[in-house]
Write a protein that holds these residues in place. Structure first.
Motif, short mmCIF file in Angstrom:
data_model
loop_
_atom_site.label_atom_id
_atom_site.label_comp_id
_atom_site.label_asym_id
_atom_site.label_seq_id
_atom_site.Cartn_x
_atom_site.Cartn_y
_atom_site.Cartn_z
N ASP A 108 1.02 -1.24 -0.13
CA ASP A 108 0.18 -0.34 -0.24
C ASP A 108 0.73 1.75 0.23
O ASP A 108 0.44 2.23 -0.97
CB ASP A 108 -0.65 0.23 1.05
N GLU A 109 1.84 1.60 0.72
CA GLU A 109 2.70 2.45 0.88
C GLU A 109 3.43 2.73 -0.67
O GLU A 109 3.71 3.82 -0.71
CB GLU A 109 3.82 2.44 1.66
N ILE A 110 3.74 1.58 -1.16
CA ILE A 110 4.97 1.81 -2.72
C ILE A 110 3.33 2.31 -3.46
O ILE A 110 4.16 3.27 -4.53
CB ILE A 110 5.29 0.35 -3.38
N VAL A 111 2.49 1.38 -3.60
CA VAL A 111 0.84 2.52 -4.81
C VAL A 111 1.39 3.96 -4.31
O VAL A 111 1.34 4.53 -5.10
CB VAL A 111 -0.28 1.52 -4.05
N ASP A 112 1.19 4.25 -3.08
CA ASP A 112 0.95 5.39 -2.43
C ASP A 112 2.20 6.57 -3.85
O ASP A 112 2.19 7.60 -3.70
CB ASP A 112 0.76 5.83 -1.15
N TRP A 113 3.39 5.89 -2.72
CA TRP A 113 4.98 6.44 -3.78
C TRP A 113 5.08 6.81 -4.81
O TRP A 113 5.30 7.26 -5.34
CB TRP A 113 5.93 5.91 -2.96
N ILE A 114 3.87 5.16 -5.52
CA ILE A 114 4.16 5.58 -7.35
C ILE A 114 3.17 6.63 -7.72
O ILE A 114 3.41 7.20 -8.81
CB ILE A 114 3.56 4.64 -7.52
N VAL A 115 2.13 6.82 -6.47
CA VAL A 115 1.04 7.88 -7.39
C VAL A 115 1.52 9.21 -6.80
O VAL A 115 1.33 10.30 -8.09
CB VAL A 115 -0.25 7.92 -6.37
N ASP A 116 2.17 9.00 -5.88
CA ASP A 116 3.22 10.29 -5.99
C ASP A 116 4.00 11.09 -7.19
O ASP A 116 4.43 12.52 -7.51
CB ASP A 116 3.57 10.77 -4.38
N ARG A 117 4.91 10.11 -7.43
CA ARG A 117 5.69 10.00 -8.02
C ARG A 117 4.94 10.61 -9.56
O ARG A 117 5.77 11.29 -10.24
CB ARG A 117 6.92 8.96 -7.85
N LEU A 118 3.92 10.23 -9.92
CA LEU A 118 3.34 10.32 -11.03
C LEU A 118 2.91 11.60 -11.67
O LEU A 118 3.02 12.28 -12.63
CB LEU A 118 2.57 9.29 -11.55
N LYS A 119 1.57 11.98 -10.29
CA LYS A 119 1.96 13.72 -9.99
C LYS A 119 3.35 14.43 -10.46
O LYS A 119 2.40 15.33 -11.24
CB LYS A 119 0.96 13.84 -8.94
N THR A 120 4.00 13.79 -10.12
CA THR A 120 5.21 15.42 -9.94
C THR A 120 5.79 15.16 -10.85
O THR A 120 5.85 16.40 -11.32
CB THR A 120 5.89 14.39 -9.07
N ILE A 121 6.29 14.11 -12.05
CA ILE A 121 6.61 14.07 -13.34
C ILE A 121 5.54 14.59 -14.44
O ILE A 121 6.49 14.80 -15.56
CB ILE A 121 7.25 12.60 -13.41
N ARG A 122 4.67 14.13 -14.08
CA ARG A 122 3.03 14.68 -14.90
C ARG A 122 3.26 15.69 -15.84
O ARG A 122 2.98 15.58 -17.15
CB ARG A 122 1.90 13.74 -14.07
N PRO A 123 3.21 16.75 -15.13
CA PRO A 123 3.31 18.08 -16.00
C PRO A 123 4.99 18.11 -17.31
O PRO A 123 4.66 17.71 -18.26
CB PRO A 123 4.03 18.72 -15.00
N GLN A 124 5.60 17.65 -16.39
CA GLN A 124 7.03 17.31 -17.67
C GLN A 124 6.68 16.63 -19.10
O GLN A 124 7.51 16.09 -19.50
CB GLN A 124 8.13 16.69 -16.53
N LEU A 125 6.17 14.90 -18.43
CA LEU A 125 6.46 13.83 -19.26
C LEU A 125 4.49 14.87 -20.22
O LEU A 125 5.62 14.28 -21.48
CB LEU A 125 5.62 13.20 -18.55
#
Length: 557
Positions: free
Chosen positions: A513-530
């Motif tokens: 569950d923690e890992i999924v939360d970290w993945i979501v946070d990372r995707l939110k952070t990099i989404r604009p540049q992606l």
């Protein structure tokens, strides 16, 4: 030339991703076995020269020496760590709970690298541009700490000229002109992307064996090529897209010998001028290259370690090291965390596999498997008659269909998700290395190097043979070379007790569950540049399509 009878060893480490923890465990136990054996050899040697008091523990007296490390991807990172660690003291790991140790193998591969820091966003601070899906600042931290030399320690079983080869994939490419005719109306060029870099340890006053080797002065982090080693180690393990590519400043002289050319050239090879890179004239002294995972182009650089041994082997013939057990004087040991398992499938259905998604997955498998196959002679590997090459691969008492490695899941990224997986594979590497040394890495007493050790043991030779004799590896070997075989690296002292089978770890649901939360946070952070990168790429593609269409209309007119 040193004429001492020594069995020379090259350690080659294939790509592994998070299963680099397994390779690190193998290297840890190998060094422990060598240390324990050397201490007892020294004591027995001193006693033979001055036999006063009770005789010390008897051990085989022949000599071995590690001459070269080679590696790709995570195996290259392990090779780089090993080139530093074998020059200094460190503790050896026997339980999965160890933390804060002096063992850089364990600290780097088990205690430090993890999915949590890889999913942070420290790589994007101060407006930095996104270069990878994962945050690689933790890798920078590990490299700076682990690849900075400490107080050196002289070890008789480590070469003063210890060589290190790391494979790289140079996405800039090195261009070569396809024709040597200066009057050609059209110039044609092709780029070569497989690359490598060569380092060599040096001692005070010592000279490099190779003109293109980068010097690593022992114990002096402020001189030589130590900063370059840190960047090269990160580059060889830079899994494309997932981890950040690395920029290296290379001497153009490094490409005097074409990157595809073997280090050792047999006499039967075609001779002629070597092709030179198509650099500007006059060529620059250095160039900058952009590099990703060395495993993309050469995931198993066996040939580099083999050829290096052959170059410096007076008994090698046409780049072939002696192979029979009674003649072998060197060997390459390949650590292969993911040995091939591509058996013939009688139920293979081409039409099903031709679909889009199965084909994408298969192409990845094809590229990885093919890069592992390079440099290895299938004929020699399957003949069972060569004692100049060995393989250590994961083995454990698990049910059919269950992988011995726990880091092998999720495309070998699974180990990053759970420390227990990495600790298990590290200890399994130690266990497998011990089994290899006890049962497979041996030679008959009629081998000259083993015989020299027995002669040095004097009156104790018979007792040593009795205490350390092991069964021949195969019936054919026994028939050809005799029944009396001795381990090349005997397991004595702390390396003697059987390494227990490590307990398998579990990935807890809370952790997932923690890992999924970290993945979501990372995707939110990099989404604009992606999205910005995607839109920019689409716009450029659209412009190119319009440009091509206009030129096509012009050509038709």
């Amino acid at each position: 030339m040193n004429c001492k009878a020594e069995f020379k060893i090259g350690m080659n480490m294939a790509g592994a991703v998070s299963a680099g923890a397994y390779t690190a465990g193998v290297l840890d136990f190998l060094m422990e076995a060598l240390e324990e054996w050397q201490a007892r050899k020294d004591a027995l040697s001193a006693y033979l020269q001055n036999p006063v008091g009770p005789a010390p523990e008897l051990v085989p007296m022949h000599d071995v020496k590690i001459e070269v490390f080679s590696g790709a991807s995570a195996g290259g990172m392990c090779a780089a760590l090993a080139a530093v660690m074998v020059q200094q003291d460190f503790m050896h790991i026997r339980t999965a709970q160890e933390r804060g140790t002096s063992n850089t193998f364990y600290e780097a591969w088990v205690n430090t690298i993890d999915i949590e820091p890889l999913l942070q966003s420290n790589d994007l601070t101060n407006g930095k541009t996104l270069v990878s899906l994962l945050d690689c600042t933790i890798i920078d931290t590990i490299a700076k700490s682990a690849l900075t030399p400490g107080t050196p320690r002289q070890r008789p079983y480590i070469s003063d000229h210890l060589a290190l080869f790391l494979t790289l994939t140079n996405v800039r490419g090195i261009p070569y002109r396809l024709t040597g005719d200066p009057t050609a109306t059209v110039d044609e060029f092709i780029a070569y992307y497989g690359d490598k870099i060569h380092f060599e340890a040096t001692i005070p006053g010592g000279r490099l064996r190779s003109a293109v080797a980068k010097p690593l002065p022992r114990g002096t982090p402020d001189t030589g090529a130590w900063p370059l080693l840190q960047e090269a180690a990160k580059a060889t393990g830079a899994v494309p897209l997932a981890l950040a590519p690395r920029i290296l400043t290379r001497d153009t002289a490094d490409y005097t010998l074409p990157p595809w050319a073997p280090l050792c050239t047999p006499s039967c090879a075609t001779t002629g001028p070597l092709p030179a890179p198509s650099f500007p004239i006059p060529p620059p002294t250095t160039i900058q290259t952009l590099n990703v995972d060395g495993g993309v182009t050469n995931n198993n650089p066996f040939q580099l370690a083999h050829d290096y041994l052959a170059i410096h082997n007076p008994k090698a013939t046409d780049c072939r090291n002696p192979r029979p057990a009674n003649e072998a004087n060197c060997a390459v040991i390949t650590v292969a965390p993911f040995p091939a398992n591509d058996q013939f499938n009688p139920d293979y259905k081409p039409a099903t596999c031709a679909r889009l998604w199965p084909m994408i997955g298969k192409l990845i498998t094809v590229l990885i498997s093919q890069s592992r196959f390079l440099g290895e002679s299938l004929e020699v590997l399957t003949s069972g008659t060569s004692f100049s090459r060995f393989v250590i691969a994961p083995s454990d008492e698990v049910p059919p269909g269950v992988s011995a490695l726990q880091c092998g899941s999720l495309g070998a990224f699974g180990g990053f998700f759970e420390r227990g997986f990495r600790a298990h594979d590290y200890l399994l590497g130690r266990r497998n290395c011990q089994k290899f040394l006890k049962s497979h890495f041996c030679l008959p007493v009629n081998n000259p190097i083993i015989g020299a050790g027995q002669s040095a043991a004097g009156i104790y030779a018979a007792a040593i043979t009795r205490d350390f004799q092991v069964p021949p590896p195969t019936p054919a070997a026994a028939a050809a070379f005799g029944q009396v075989w001795i381990p090349l690296i005997p397991c004595v002292g702390t390396a003697r007790p059987v390494v227990n089978r490590p307990a398998r770890a579990q990935l807890a649901s809370d952790r997932m569950d923690e890992i999924v939360d970290w993945i979501v946070d990372r995707l939110k952070t990099i989404r604009p540049q992606l999205l910005d990168g995607w839109c920019a790429g689409s716009a450029q593609s659209h412009r190119m399509d319009r440009f091509s269409a206009r030129h096509s209309e012009h050509d038709q007119k």
